[in-house]
Structures are given as structure tokens and as C-alpha cells.
Design a protein around this motif. Structure first.
Motif, mmCIF file in Angstrom:
data_model
loop_
_atom_site.group_PDB
_atom_site.id
_atom_site.type_symbol
_atom_site.label_atom_id
_atom_site.label_comp_id
_atom_site.label_asym_id
_atom_site.label_seq_id
_atom_site.Cartn_x
_atom_site.Cartn_y
_atom_site.Cartn_z
ATOM 1 N N PRO A 205 0.831 -1.210 0.000
ATOM 2 C CA PRO A 205 0.000 0.000 0.000
ATOM 3 C C PRO A 205 0.858 1.250 0.000
ATOM 4 N N THR A 206 0.444 2.243 -0.771
ATOM 5 C CA THR A 206 1.163 3.516 -0.762
ATOM 6 C C THR A 206 0.960 4.219 0.578
ATOM 7 N N GLU A 207 -0.210 4.032 1.163
ATOM 8 C CA GLU A 207 -0.526 4.566 2.492
ATOM 9 C C GLU A 207 -1.641 3.682 3.064
ATOM 10 N N ILE A 208 -1.852 3.741 4.373
ATOM 11 C CA ILE A 208 -2.831 2.850 4.997
ATOM 12 C C ILE A 208 -4.143 3.549 5.337
ATOM 13 N N THR A 209 -4.305 4.793 4.917
ATOM 14 C CA THR A 209 -5.605 5.443 5.077
ATOM 15 C C THR A 209 -6.620 4.823 4.130
ATOM 16 N N THR A 210 -6.242 4.657 2.869
ATOM 17 C CA THR A 210 -7.132 4.023 1.888
ATOM 18 C C THR A 210 -6.655 2.634 1.489
ATOM 19 N N LYS A 211 -5.413 2.282 1.844
ATOM 20 C CA LYS A 211 -4.803 0.990 1.498
ATOM 21 C C LYS A 211 -4.663 0.795 -0.013
ATOM 22 N N THR A 212 -4.538 1.866 -0.752
ATOM 23 C CA THR A 212 -4.326 1.787 -2.197
ATOM 24 C C THR A 212 -2.925 1.266 -2.474
ATOM 25 N N THR A 213 -2.808 0.174 -3.234
ATOM 26 C CA THR A 213 -1.491 -0.363 -3.566
ATOM 27 C C THR A 213 -0.830 0.481 -4.647
ATOM 28 N N PRO A 558 -1.296 16.342 8.220
ATOM 29 C CA PRO A 558 -2.599 15.733 7.981
ATOM 30 C C PRO A 558 -2.534 14.680 6.877
ATOM 31 N N ARG A 559 -3.420 13.711 6.973
ATOM 32 C CA ARG A 559 -3.464 12.635 5.987
ATOM 33 C C ARG A 559 -4.438 13.039 4.879
ATOM 34 N N GLY A 587 -3.720 19.629 11.689
ATOM 35 C CA GLY A 587 -2.527 18.807 11.512
ATOM 36 C C GLY A 587 -2.758 17.329 11.691
ATOM 37 N N GLU A 588 -3.767 16.938 12.454
ATOM 38 C CA GLU A 588 -4.055 15.517 12.692
ATOM 39 C C GLU A 588 -5.258 15.051 11.879
ATOM 40 N N ALA A 589 -5.755 15.894 10.989
ATOM 41 C CA ALA A 589 -6.980 15.580 10.255
ATOM 42 C C ALA A 589 -6.728 14.569 9.141
ATOM 43 N N THR A 590 -7.836 14.000 8.643
ATOM 44 C CA THR A 590 -7.815 13.094 7.483
ATOM 45 C C THR A 590 -8.833 13.598 6.473
ATOM 46 N N LEU A 591 -8.376 13.846 5.248
ATOM 47 C CA LEU A 591 -9.262 14.254 4.163
ATOM 48 C C LEU A 591 -8.994 13.350 2.971
ATOM 49 N N VAL A 592 -10.024 12.619 2.544
ATOM 50 C CA VAL A 592 -9.914 11.740 1.383
ATOM 51 C C VAL A 592 -10.953 12.179 0.358
ATOM 52 N N LEU A 593 -10.496 12.510 -0.849
ATOM 53 C CA LEU A 593 -11.378 12.894 -1.943
ATOM 54 C C LEU A 593 -11.201 11.880 -3.068
ATOM 55 N N ALA A 609 -11.912 13.438 10.564
ATOM 56 C CA ALA A 609 -11.805 12.665 9.326
ATOM 57 C C ALA A 609 -13.033 12.870 8.449
ATOM 58 N N LEU A 610 -12.793 13.206 7.174
ATOM 59 C CA LEU A 610 -13.847 13.340 6.180
ATOM 60 C C LEU A 610 -13.421 12.551 4.942
ATOM 61 N N VAL A 611 -14.273 11.609 4.532
ATOM 62 C CA VAL A 611 -14.027 10.806 3.333
ATOM 63 C C VAL A 611 -15.181 11.059 2.373
#
Length: 745
Positions: A205-213, A558-559, A587-593, A609-611
Motif C-alpha cells: 500500500p502507498t498509504e494505509i488510510t485508503t490501502k491503495t497499492t 494531515p493525511r 494537523g491531525e486531520a484526514t481528508l480523502v477525496l 476525518a472526512l471521506v
């Protein structure tokens, strides 16, 4: 042995992702190897009744056979006897030491010759040529010969870009239309064992927020390029090996190619070369060669280097096919660098505007940093002057500078703090038509080198077997003097953060003040690159405090993860955030678009966190939103309580305590996600009810309904959708907002 009329393919032709197209190890780029390489041919040897081998066209010669071979001669086929004679003439009689007499382990003996035949067939000019070349290079290495003696280094011409600047945006505008005329080549590095991962590296995974390989990320990028350019998806060729081919194919097939069209993808399998045990180029025997348990009947083989990618693109016909299809560029990129494409449009703009045949993406490098340097080399004699712009390895650059009249060697430019020689990151852009023409002349074979690790000061004993290698960045050495070669230098935070080291080695690198290159820094740098672009736009973006995991300091927030379908490059980020001064991200937030639909974040205050995922044909406008919840929390892990190797190599996991997850449907037009928590069609004033999606899927109330997914309900919520806190009961009329039980990512 009959004369080898043609150099052979390394592997079999294919034409689709289910079969490897060709394979390849390259020989040195000498004039003797400019004949055809496009036909397979096994050795052809006539053997006399007396057991004396005769090479067609040569005088008869008699070679004394070692006992192990002599006792098995009668069970060997004519082709196997020919290969045995070839080995003896090449000084490889030791390979038959300790062989059992005929009748014992005969199957292993035949398998040995099958391996020799493959090594012979898949190296241009054959196995004997490989051994001869190895002897010459090993002799030079043992005596300390420097291949760059007589060459004078200088700083080459190139473009130095600063992301976010007006000039950068000009380059990006010039290059973004070139993306649709580009073919992509992934030089897949191999297995992840060195990283502490049991799979192939592109499955990480490139990152573990979305686990996208990494593989999924690259496919998504190419799909987004196609979607934004009339639907024509760029082709992708992947160089694989025996170790990675089946696993790569399985990864793709089990995920339906991540939506990427199967017919646009080509797997090209690279072959290995024989390992060398000593300065006499004696081929190393393997303790467990090719899966066989008895080392007496196996040869140790190693990769020949990523320079084989050029011969593969020629032999498979991929490069020529892309040219016929109207493509103009080919981009080479590495397996675990998630930042590779952020600057690609701008770099293509440099290639297009400057007319470069070769454009090396580079980063500023600290003097003596352990990466190669893009360098202009000049060699002058009474007869001619040669010039080439190539990569020079870091351990060669400093002594080369000192020998060329710069006694201080590789030192920093006082005005920048960096070496004036930009660092090579092995991401390359070639103009396709000149590349195809060069491949037609050279067949894509690169010059070789050898780099043994010696166990003694006399340089006579190896610590472990070595092999001949070639590098893809040496391609400019094959070009004529008039070829235009340059570079595009960008900050490392915007272009380069590979995952190449396991945690212990990365921790040592961090202590030494060099980039760790770990899974954790690769992830942290990906978050940082997106967050920093938002800062350049004018958004107010915090930064998480630095913490240490497995001895490696990282800031994991932030992620911010923005899918390529939402924004491919910096100019598209401007469209996603048209009012950056009204966007604040903690700074500790998560934003996934996530797409494939479009997003406009007009005003947002995010602490938590907002997805947000948007279906195709829909645009969601985030307006006047204040989202506050417990979000995602980084929790340390250790081998005592964590079985997941992806998390162990990082030293942490994500505990998703709370998040607001919104899924907008497809083909709903333009909709506004406003401060009241309503998803409203832009042209209407009345809200459209949002259906809650629980563990059991529910049917949307109407085609324009959005889905808000969340974990098990609790009596209260920490989410705010107005400037003042709004209770969970008040929000219930708009959507169900729930707290998550702690979950492990």
C-alpha cells in the motif's frame, strides 16, 4: 557448434497481459552485436565418434573432459554434449565437479543443461561471450581501472522548477496535453522480502488510510489521464522477472486490473544471467538453484539490471507499436515512488518546449549523497571530441572532479546548499520516434559493468558472487553528439520518495542524516506532498508533530489523499480548491477525496476525518462545512502484538475512531454539500434527503440521494456542520452520523 546466425529473444512473444512479451539480458553495445536479435536458435554442434567436439567452420579441437562429465557423456544428447564443450572452452570445467556417475540423479543433470541452454540462448552472442566480457571487466575492476578516465565533468543544461510558481504553471500547461500522447513503462523492481514484505513490491500500500497499492495507484492515474483526455487511456508496459511475473499477473487479475483495460497492458519478462564466483569469471554453482535441492546440478543466476528494459521494448515490438499508434513520448518510472507523477505534466512541458530526446527527472542532491548525478562529460583527443550527458554514480563523481582540476571535489553551491550536479532518480522521459530509431540500430542493448564486493585488500576474493549488469539510464551513451539531452530538477518532496529499505536499515539511514526510504517515510511524504500543494495554493494546513516509529522519525498528518480522478496535477488542484483562503485543515486531520466524479471544496474547516467519494457524472461542492470528530489516530505496534507485516514494517496502525464518510451517487449533476449537512442540487433550494447506509445496504430514496456510510450508532456525535456545534439529534433529519468503534487499518 554452428555459428549463431541471430541473437535470440529472452522469453516468448505474447501481445497481452496474460503472456510475457519477450525477455532480455543485454550485452555490451559493441558493433559486433548489431545483427538481428529476433530469432531463437539452439546450439548446433556436430560430435565425432571419438567424442571430440567440432565447431562448424572451425578446426577440430579436443577438450579433456573432467571425470564427472566423462562418466555421464553417453547419457547426454547431442545438444547437451555441445553445451558441455562450450562450458569447457569457456573455462567452466568446475561445474562438473562431484557429479554422480550415470544412473544417479540423471534428471537433475538434464535439467542442468536445460538451464545452460536458456542462459546461452537469452544472452546476445551466447554464454561464451558473457564469460569473455566478464573476464575483461573483472580484470579492469581488480586493477582499479576507471571507465571515466579522460572525461571532464561539467554541469549540464536543464530546467529547475519550483512547484507552485508562475513559471512552473507555464511548464505544466505546456505539458498536460502531452499526457495523452505518452506510453508508460513500469520497471517493476521485484519482491518485497528485503523490506519485510512477503509479496511483490507493487502490492504494497502507498498509504494505509485508503490501502491503495502502488499498482492500483498507477492504474488509477492512467485511467484518470484517459478520462480527462477524451477517453483514450495511455498504454502501460511492465518489466517483470521470473520472480514477479506470476504474482504481478495474479494481483492484476484478482482485482480486475483495477479497471485498467487489459488490452492496453503488456508484461515483458526479463531473464537472468549467470552469477560469477571469482575474477576468472567462473560461473557460481547454486546451493538451491532454480528450485532444485542439489547445488551440484544448478547455476546461481542473478538479475542483469533494469537496462534490459530497452531491449525488451525493442524485441517485443512495444516501442514501435506505440509510435505507429501516434504516441510521442515514453515515460519510465520506478515501482514504489508514489510521487512520480505529480510533476510529470510539467516535465513533459520541458521536453516539448526544449525539444529534448532524453529528459531525466532529477532532484537537488547534497554533495556526496548516495545517488547518481546528471553530468555533462567531455572527452577530447587529437581526432575528435565526444560529449554525453549521463548519470555518473556518486562514488565516481567526486574523484572525477578532483582529477579534472577541481581539488575540492563534489561540494555545495553556497547559494543553494546543494551540489550543482542534480541527483538522478531513474525517472526518464524519451521522445518516442528518436528512441525507436535508436532501438532499431542498437537493439536496445546497454553497455555493461561489474561491481564485485571484495573480501580482501588485494581485490582477489569476492564476498559473494557477482554478475554483469546494465542500467537503463545509460541509454544517452548510445546517442549521437547532436542529440538533445537534458534534465528537469524538482524538489524531492514533490517528486521522489521511494520505498526501498527495511525498518532497521532505514533507521540507520535516518541516524546518518540521509533519506530513510522506508514504508513509513514513503507514506508520510505522500501526505506531505499533497498538504504542501494546498499550502502553496493558500489553504491553511497544519502539520502533525513528528513521532518516531521503528527508529524512524515521521510526521503523519494531515493525511490528505486526493485520487488522480479528482486532480492529476497542481493546476487541477486549483480547480478543486477555488477559494483556498476559506479552507482550514488541522494537523491531525484526514481528508480523502475520491472520484471518478468531481469535487470543489469552496469552504471547509476540518478537525477529524472526512471521506468524500463522488460517482461519475456528479460534482459535489463542499460549502460552508465544519467537520469535527475524533477522526483517525496513529497507534504504535510491535512484533509482539501485530501479525500484519504491512503495519510491522511501518511500526504503527490507524485506529479509525470516527469519520464522516459521504458517497455521492453517479449522474446526479452538480450538488452542494452545505453547512446544514444537506446535499442539495445546485439549481434547487430544497434539500434532497440523504439515505443512511448501514451494515445492511439501503435503497436510496431517489436517484439524487447520497449515501453516508458510518459504523454502529451512538447517542451523540462530535461532528459539526455549522459554525456552532450541532447535536446529533438535530443532524438526524439530514443523515445518520455515527461514531466508529475502534478499527484497525
Amino acid at each position: 557448434m554452428g555459428k549463431r546466425k541471430n541473437k535470440s529473444k529472452r522469453g516468448s512473444g505474447g501481445g497481452n497481459a496474460n503472456k510475457p512479451e519477450g525477455a532480455g539480458a543485454a550485452d555490451t553495445a559493441s558493433a559486433a552485436r548489431k545483427e538481428s536479435v529476433d530469432a531463437d536458435e539452439h546450439v548446433d554442434m556436430s560430435v565425432s565418434n571419438s567424442g571430440t567436439s567440432r565447431t562448424s567452420g572451425d578446426a577440430s579441437t579436443t577438450t579433456a573432459r573432467p571425470a564427472g562429465l566423462e562418466s555421464n557423456w553417453a547419457i547426454l544428447s547431442t545438444a547437451e554434449q555441445a553445451l558441455a564443450e562450450l562450458l569447457l572452452k569457456a573455462g567452466q570445467a568446475h561445474l562438473f565437479d562431484g557429479w554422480d556417475t550415470a544412473g544417479t540423479n540423471d534428471a537433475e543433470k538434464h535439467a542442468f543443461f536445460a538451464q545452460v541452454q536458456r542462459l546461452h540462448d537469452t544472452y546476445p552472442d551466447g554464454l561464451a561471450a558473457y564469460v569473455d566480457r566478464a573476464k575483461a571487466l573483472l580484470a579492469e575492476s581488480a586493477t582499479g581501472v576507471n571507465s571515466l578516465d579522460g572525461w571532464t565533468p561539467a554541469v549540464p543544461e536543464g530546467a529547475i522548477l519550483e512547484p507552485g510558481s508562475a513559471k512552473y504553471c507555464e511548464w505544466e500547461t505546456a505539458g498536460k496535453d502531452e499526457l495523452k500522447a505518452t506510453g508508460f513503462v513500469l520497471v517493476a523492481g521485484g519482491l518485497g522480502e528485503r523490506l519485510g514484505f512477503s509479496g511483490i513490491k507493487v502490492a504494497l500500500p502507498t498509504e494505509i488510510t485508503t490501502k491503495t497499492t502502488y499498482m492500483e495507484f498507477y492504474c488509477k492515474y492512467l485511467l484518470a489521464v484517459g478520462a480527462k483526455n477524451g477517453g483514450k487511456i495511455p498504454p502501460l508496459a511492465i518489466m517483470v522477472s521470473d520472480d514477479t511475473h506470476d504474482r504481478t499477473l495474479a494481483l492484476l487479475e484478482s482485482n480486475d486490473y483495477f479497471g485498467y483495460p487489459k488490452e492496453a497492458l503488456t508484461l515483458m519478462k526479463q531473464e537472468k544471467v549467470a552469477a560469477l564466483a571469482d575474477n576468472d569469471a567462473r560461473i557460481a554453482r547454486a546451493a538451491n538453484a532454480e528450485g532444485r535441492g542439489d547445488g551440484r546440478y544448478g547455476i546461481d543466476c542473478k538479475p542483469h539490471g533494469h537496462g534490459d528494459v530497452h531491449s525488451l521494448l525493442h524485441r517485443t515490438g512495444v516501442a514501435k507499436r506505440w509510435e505507429v499508434e501516434g504516441l510521442k513520448w515514453v515515460v519510465f518510472f520506478q515501482d514504489t515512488n508514489a510521487l512520480a507523477f505529480l510533476s510529470l505534466a510539467a516535465a513533459l512541458g520541458v521536453s516539448q518546449k526544449l525539444g529534448l530526446e532524453v529528459n531525466s527527472i532529477a532532484i537537488p542532491r547534497v554533495p556526496k549523497q548516495a545517488i547518481g548525478a546528471i553530468t555533462r562529460l567531455t572527452h577530447t583527443t587529437e581526432k575528435e571530441t565526444k560529449v554525453m550527458i549521463v548519470n555518473v554514480e556518486y562514488n565516481q563523481l567526486d574523484p572525477l572532479l578532483r582529477a579534472s582540476g577541481s581539488p575540492e571535489g563534489d561540494v555545495a553551491d553556497p547559494s543553494t546548499g546543494y551540489s550543482p550536479y542534480p541527483g538522478n532518480i531513474n525517472q526518464l522521459i524519451f521522445a518516442l520516434s528518436p528512441y525507436v530509431a535508436t532501438l532499431n540500430k542498437t537493439h536496445g542493448v546497454m553497455g555493461e559493468f561489474v561491481n564485485p564486493k571484495y573480501a580482501d585488500a588485494a581485490r582477489s576474493v569476492f564476498k559473494k558472487p557477482t554478475r554483469l549488469e546494465c542500467m537503463m539510464q545509460d541509454y544517452p551513451k548510445m546517442l549521437p553528439l547532436e542529440a538533445k539531452v537534458g534534465f528537469t530538477s524538482l524538489p524531492a518532496w514533490f517528486s521522489f520518495s521511494p520505498v526501498k529499505n527495511n525498518a532497521p536499515d532505514a533507521a540507520k539511514a535516518a541516524q546518518a542524516g540521509t533519506p530513510p526510504g522506508s514504508a513509513s517515510t514513503g507514506e508520510a511524504d505522500q501526505y506531505y506532498a499533497v498538504a504542501e500543494q494546498l499550502r502553496l495554493l493558500g489553504c491553511k494546513v497544519g502539520k502533525a508533530p513528528e513521532a518516531t516509529y521503528t527508529g524512524i522519525p515521521v510526521s503523519l498528518g494531515p493525511r490528505v489523499v486526493i485520487d488522480p480522478s479528482v486532480a492529476l496535477n497542481f493546476s487541477e488542484m486549483k480547480k478543486v480548491f477555488p477559494s483556498p483562503d476559506r479552507v482550514t485543515i488541522g494537523g491531525e486531520a484526514t481528508l480523502v477525496l475520491q472520484g471518478p466524479g468531481e469535487v470543489e471544496v469552496q469552504s471547509l474547516e476540518l478537525e477529524g476525518a472526512l471521506v468524500l467519494s463522488v460517482g461519475k457524472g456528479t460534482t459535489v461542492i463542499v460549502k460552508d462545512m465544519v467537520v469535527k470528530n475524533k477522526g483517525h489516530v496513529v497507534v504504535p505496534v510491535s512484533g509482539k502484538d501485530e501479525p500484519d507485516e504491512v503495519l510491522l514494517m511501518r511500526g504503527y496502525r490507524l485506529e479509525k475512531q470516527d469519520e464522516l464518510r459521504v458517497q455521492a451517487p453517479a449522474n446526479a449533476g452538480r450538488m452542494v454539500l452545505a453547512r446544514e449537512g444537506n446535499l442539495v442540487p445546485e439549481a434547487e433550494s430544497l434539500p434532497v434527503k440523504i439515505a443512511a447506509v448501514s451494515a445492511i445496504p439501503t435503497k436510496p430514496v431517489n436517484p439524487q440521494a447520497a449515501h453516508v456510510t458510518a459504523p454502529a450508532p451512538t447517542p451523540a456525535t462530535d461532528v459539526e456542520l455549522e459554525d456552532k456545534a450541532v447535536s446529533g439529534n438535530c443532524l438526524a433529519r439530514a443523515f445518520d452520523c455515527f461514531k466508529k468503534k475502534p478499527a484497525r487499518a
